[in-house]
Design a protein around this motif. Structure first.
Motif, mmCIF file in Angstrom:
data_model
loop_
_atom_site.group_PDB
_atom_site.id
_atom_site.type_symbol
_atom_site.label_atom_id
_atom_site.label_comp_id
_atom_site.label_asym_id
_atom_site.label_seq_id
_atom_site.Cartn_x
_atom_site.Cartn_y
_atom_site.Cartn_z
ATOM 1 N N ARG A 44 0.835 -1.203 0.000
ATOM 2 C CA ARG A 44 0.000 0.000 0.000
ATOM 3 C C ARG A 44 0.865 1.247 0.000
ATOM 4 O O ARG A 44 1.988 1.223 0.470
ATOM 5 N N ALA A 47 -1.807 8.160 1.298
ATOM 6 C CA ALA A 47 -2.284 9.326 0.535
ATOM 7 C C ALA A 47 -2.154 10.586 1.385
ATOM 8 O O ALA A 47 -2.826 11.568 1.147
ATOM 9 N N PRO A 57 -2.713 12.191 -4.288
ATOM 10 C CA PRO A 57 -2.704 10.969 -5.111
ATOM 11 C C PRO A 57 -1.297 10.455 -5.425
ATOM 12 O O PRO A 57 -0.898 10.337 -6.578
ATOM 13 N N ALA A 59 -0.105 7.539 -5.408
ATOM 14 C CA ALA A 59 -0.115 6.284 -6.168
ATOM 15 C C ALA A 59 -0.133 6.525 -7.678
ATOM 16 O O ALA A 59 0.322 5.675 -8.445
ATOM 17 N N ASP A 81 -6.941 0.828 -5.710
ATOM 18 C CA ASP A 81 -6.816 2.284 -5.745
ATOM 19 C C ASP A 81 -5.410 2.758 -5.385
ATOM 20 O O ASP A 81 -4.794 3.495 -6.120
ATOM 21 N N ALA A 82 -4.927 2.369 -4.250
ATOM 22 C CA ALA A 82 -3.583 2.745 -3.815
ATOM 23 C C ALA A 82 -2.896 1.534 -3.195
ATOM 24 O O ALA A 82 -2.135 1.642 -2.244
#
Length: 115
Positions: A44, A47, A57, A59, A81-82
């Motif tokens: 992971r 954020a 953002p 990632a 997502d991330a």
């Protein structure tokens, strides 16, 4: 350098990192060696940035994500997502590599900076 992948699930493991700057490409190449990673390790990226109360953002700046066993056998990586989940059938060691675009024009507070 920011961002950096966090490994909360591997808190007890000794994870080694190798970070190699590529000034021409304005990227950092990151290699992580994770012992006994488990069958579905999740990598992971946060954020947030310490002292800054906005989600960013980070990632989106990560590319060329790849996971292998130490002998080079390719492992499947699924992106969220991330987060990136690795299919690691043996549960053994994982080599996780990626690149971070370092195009922040500031001093790296809002992203990675390299010059």
């Amino acid at each position: 350098m920011r961002p950096c992948v966090c490994l909360a699930a591997f808190a007890a493991a000794t994870v080694s990192y190798t970070v190699t700057p590529d000034v021409r490409a304005r990227t950092f190449a990151v290699r992580m060696e994770v012992p006994r990673a488990g069958v579905k390790p999740v990598f992971r990226i946060p954020a947030w940035s310490p002292g800054f109360y906005f989600l960013l953002p980070f990632a989106k700046k990560v590319s060329a994500v790849r996971a292998t066993t130490p002998d080079g056998t390719e492992l499947t990586v699924r992106r969220g997502d991330a987060a990136w989940t690795v299919e690691n059938p043996t549960g053994g060691d994982v080599r996780f590599t990626y690149r971070v675009l370092a195009d922040d024009r500031g001093l790296g507070f809002f992203g990675a900076h390299l010059r």
